[in-house]
Design a protein around this motif. Structure first.
Motif, PDB file in Angstrom:
ATOM      1  N   ALA A  92      37.801  37.132  54.135  1.00 33.67           N
ATOM      2  CA  ALA A  92      39.168  37.360  54.592  1.00 33.67           C
ATOM      3  C   ALA A  92      39.927  38.022  53.457  1.00 33.67           C
ATOM      4  N   PHE A  93      40.691  39.047  53.787  1.00 37.65           N
ATOM      5  CA  PHE A  93      41.505  39.683  52.772  1.00 37.65           C
ATOM      6  C   PHE A  93      42.631  38.751  52.371  1.00 37.65           C
ATOM      7  N   GLY A  94      42.977  38.800  51.092  1.00 42.29           N
ATOM      8  CA  GLY A  94      44.127  38.052  50.591  1.00 42.29           C
ATOM      9  C   GLY A  94      45.379  38.876  50.825  1.00 42.29           C
ATOM     10  N   GLU A  95      46.377  38.634  50.014  1.00 38.95           N
ATOM     11  CA  GLU A  95      47.632  39.359  50.161  1.00 38.95           C
ATOM     12  C   GLU A  95      47.436  40.806  49.734  1.00 38.95           C
ATOM     13  N   LEU A  96      47.613  41.714  50.685  1.00 40.94           N
ATOM     14  CA  LEU A  96      47.414  43.140  50.447  1.00 40.94           C
ATOM     15  C   LEU A  96      48.748  43.811  50.168  1.00 40.94           C
ATOM     16  N   GLY A  97      48.683  44.894  49.393  1.00 40.02           N
ATOM     17  CA  GLY A  97      49.858  45.711  49.193  1.00 40.02           C
ATOM     18  C   GLY A  97      50.136  46.536  50.436  1.00 40.02           C
TER      19      GLY A  97
END
Length: 140
Positions: A92-97
């Motif tokens: 799962a991706f974390g906090e993305l820009g």
């Protein structure tokens, strides 16, 4: 403001976003020498093929998505969230820009668009009757 939720018929499951496969897409993790084949990708995560079982749930990393030698996106924060049969590992991706989010959204939409165009061209080639304009029920 109206608070409305809905679910489409047949839309049961835990998926947070639409997934797509991209031929030739690989992921390089920040602390791994080997590239992992990407099984599928979405705006919320990625499934990698890990035949040796090196990626354990809970592992946090940053990954780079590549096609051939070209790096498409670098330093995506991700966490291994599940292992499945056949060596598949879900991250799962974390906090993305904002740029990272926009790029992933654009990638998924572009793949969907190409699949639709390919399906339409195949359907058109398989059914030449659809191309005729001299049908009785049509005015030309």
């Amino acid at each position: 403001m109206m608070d409305v939720t809905f679910q489409l018929e047949g839309e049961a499951g835990k998926r947070a976003a639409h997934r797509e496969r991209v031929r030739g897409l690989v992921a390089r993790l920040d602390d791994e020498d080997q590239a992992f084949v990407v099984h599928d990708v979405s705006a919320s995560g990625v499934a990698l093929v890990d035949p040796r079982g090196r990626l354990a749930p809970g592992r946090a990393c940053r990954l780079t998505l590549c096609i051939g030698p070209k790096e498409l996106m670098v330093a995506l924060p991700a966490t291994v969230v599940r292992k499945a049969d056949g060596g598949l590992v879900g991250l799962a991706f974390g906090e993305l820009g904002l740029r990272q989010e926009a790029w992933l959204d654009k990638l998924i939409l572009e793949i969907q668009k190409r699949r639709i165009d390919l399906r339409k061209s195949r359907e058109g080639a398989e059914n030449p009757e659809d191309k005729k304009t001299d049908r009785v029920d049509e005015k030309t």
